[in-house]
Design a protein around this motif. Sequence first.
Motif, PDB file in Angstrom:
ATOM      1  N   MET A   1       0.845  -1.188   0.000  1.00  0.00           N
ATOM      2  CA  MET A   1       0.000   0.000   0.000  1.00  0.00           C
ATOM      3  C   MET A   1       0.888   1.248   0.000  1.00  0.00           C
ATOM      4  O   MET A   1       1.647   1.474   0.941  1.00  0.00           O
ATOM      5  CB  MET A   1      -0.920  -0.011   1.229  1.00  0.00           C
ATOM      6  N   CYS A   2       0.815   2.047  -1.066  1.00  0.00           N
ATOM      7  CA  CYS A   2       1.723   3.181  -1.202  1.00  0.00           C
ATOM      8  C   CYS A   2       1.264   4.399  -0.412  1.00  0.00           C
ATOM      9  O   CYS A   2       2.021   5.367  -0.268  1.00  0.00           O
ATOM     10  CB  CYS A   2       1.870   3.553  -2.672  1.00  0.00           C
ATOM     11  N   ASN A  27       5.714   7.813  -7.533  1.00  0.00           N
ATOM     12  CA  ASN A  27       5.410   7.102  -8.768  1.00  0.00           C
ATOM     13  C   ASN A  27       3.952   7.369  -9.159  1.00  0.00           C
ATOM     14  O   ASN A  27       3.220   8.092  -8.471  1.00  0.00           O
ATOM     15  CB  ASN A  27       5.694   5.609  -8.629  1.00  0.00           C
ATOM     16  N   ILE A  28       3.527   6.806 -10.259  1.00  0.00           N
ATOM     17  CA  ILE A  28       2.185   7.072 -10.775  1.00  0.00           C
ATOM     18  C   ILE A  28       1.116   6.649  -9.773  1.00  0.00           C
ATOM     19  O   ILE A  28       0.144   7.376  -9.526  1.00  0.00           O
ATOM     20  CB  ILE A  28       1.985   6.360 -12.125  1.00  0.00           C
ATOM     21  N   GLU A  29       1.297   5.486  -9.165  1.00  0.00           N
ATOM     22  CA  GLU A  29       0.310   4.999  -8.207  1.00  0.00           C
ATOM     23  C   GLU A  29       0.181   5.935  -7.021  1.00  0.00           C
ATOM     24  O   GLU A  29      -0.933   6.284  -6.592  1.00  0.00           O
ATOM     25  CB  GLU A  29       0.693   3.599  -7.726  1.00  0.00           C
ATOM     26  N   LEU A  30       1.318   6.376  -6.477  1.00  0.00           N
ATOM     27  CA  LEU A  30       1.280   7.247  -5.304  1.00  0.00           C
ATOM     28  C   LEU A  30       0.714   8.617  -5.660  1.00  0.00           C
ATOM     29  O   LEU A  30      -0.103   9.177  -4.926  1.00  0.00           O
ATOM     30  CB  LEU A  30       2.679   7.391  -4.706  1.00  0.00           C
ATOM     31  N   ASP A  67       8.732   9.911 -16.953  1.00  0.00           N
ATOM     32  CA  ASP A  67       8.229  10.280 -18.266  1.00  0.00           C
ATOM     33  C   ASP A  67       6.744   9.987 -18.421  1.00  0.00           C
ATOM     34  O   ASP A  67       6.075  10.576 -19.284  1.00  0.00           O
ATOM     35  CB  ASP A  67       9.006   9.544 -19.365  1.00  0.00           C
ATOM     36  N   ASP A  68       6.218   9.071 -17.607  1.00  0.00           N
ATOM     37  CA  ASP A  68       4.811   8.696 -17.710  1.00  0.00           C
ATOM     38  C   ASP A  68       3.930   9.411 -16.692  1.00  0.00           C
ATOM     39  O   ASP A  68       2.707   9.341 -16.771  1.00  0.00           O
ATOM     40  CB  ASP A  68       4.656   7.172 -17.511  1.00  0.00           C
ATOM     41  N   ALA A  69       4.554  10.104 -15.737  1.00  0.00           N
ATOM     42  CA  ALA A  69       3.766  10.748 -14.677  1.00  0.00           C
ATOM     43  C   ALA A  69       2.996  11.947 -15.195  1.00  0.00           C
ATOM     44  O   ALA A  69       1.919  12.280 -14.687  1.00  0.00           O
ATOM     45  CB  ALA A  69       4.683  11.151 -13.524  1.00  0.00           C
ATOM     46  N   GLY A  70       3.544  12.624 -16.206  1.00  0.00           N
ATOM     47  CA  GLY A  70       2.836  13.708 -16.861  1.00  0.00           C
ATOM     48  C   GLY A  70       2.321  14.764 -15.902  1.00  0.00           C
ATOM     49  O   GLY A  70       3.052  15.293 -15.074  1.00  0.00           O
ATOM     50  N   ASP A  71       1.036  15.046 -16.037  1.00  0.00           N
ATOM     51  CA  ASP A  71       0.420  16.128 -15.270  1.00  0.00           C
ATOM     52  C   ASP A  71       0.050  15.717 -13.851  1.00  0.00           C
ATOM     53  O   ASP A  71      -0.536  16.520 -13.113  1.00  0.00           O
ATOM     54  CB  ASP A  71      -0.841  16.624 -15.982  1.00  0.00           C
ATOM     55  N   LEU A  72       0.363  14.485 -13.454  1.00  0.00           N
ATOM     56  CA  LEU A  72      -0.026  14.036 -12.120  1.00  0.00           C
ATOM     57  C   LEU A  72       0.632  14.860 -11.023  1.00  0.00           C
ATOM     58  O   LEU A  72       0.067  15.030  -9.944  1.00  0.00           O
ATOM     59  CB  LEU A  72       0.306  12.552 -11.939  1.00  0.00           C
ATOM     60  N   PHE A  73       1.830  15.380 -11.275  1.00  0.00           N
ATOM     61  CA  PHE A  73       2.460  16.241 -10.280  1.00  0.00           C
ATOM     62  C   PHE A  73       1.640  17.503 -10.074  1.00  0.00           C
ATOM     63  O   PHE A  73       1.452  17.970  -8.954  1.00  0.00           O
ATOM     64  CB  PHE A  73       3.891  16.598 -10.713  1.00  0.00           C
TER      65      PHE A  73
END
Length: 230
Positions: A1-2, A27-30, A67-73
């Motif tokens: 669990m992240c 990461n993307i999940e978190l 490179d895949d996280a994109g706009d998630l930040f």
Amino acid sequence: MCLKTAVVSDRIRRITLNRPESLNALNIELLSSLAETVDESNDEFDVLIIEGAGAAFTAGADLDEEDDAGDLFQEITRAVRSFDGIVIGKLDGWVVGGGFEWTLSFDICYATPETTFKMPESEIGVTITNGSSILLPLAIGSGKAKELIYTSREFDAREAEQLGLLAGVYESDRLEEKVKSVARDLIDSKSQTALRLNKHVLNHALDIEDIMQQEEIVNEYGHAIEDVNW
């Protein structure tokens, strides 16, 4: 669990970044879980305490997925700025890159003396995000902000406090007590309506959304034209 969550007391929620083996790298999940959890907290909680498990608050972007996280930040910044209540950062260990930028949108931050901040973007060849292109200069002044961004140097909690990035620095055995005390005071002794309206006024003193969109454009297309003589 992240990501872990817990109810501290009535109307106060703790959110813990829980990837200690990777220094809570984002990461993307978190990133997705953080944005979703903060958003869904709006109806039930008035104060959020955000912390990291283990030896870091966060080491910043997970470079394996950057490179895949994109706009998630940008989305985690939008989430904390859109949260109606107060967001308190409880910082310890490394606070790096996009994770450090994210804390610029927290309402109050406290840290231990062992906390170390760093903006490595200029070192690793990426651009700043999370509205930090305006939030950091507003917080500490343009000259100092540029120095931290361009040099990517590390700086400790005492300097961060002197710069105005932290509301206080406390030994680890006192930090939890301090954060809980402030959170409870906000619930028990303050008008929630006034807090929410004051946060709204402060957050809308300028249009961060336009700035974040500009950051996204530079981040997306900058590397494609990095050889151009600007």
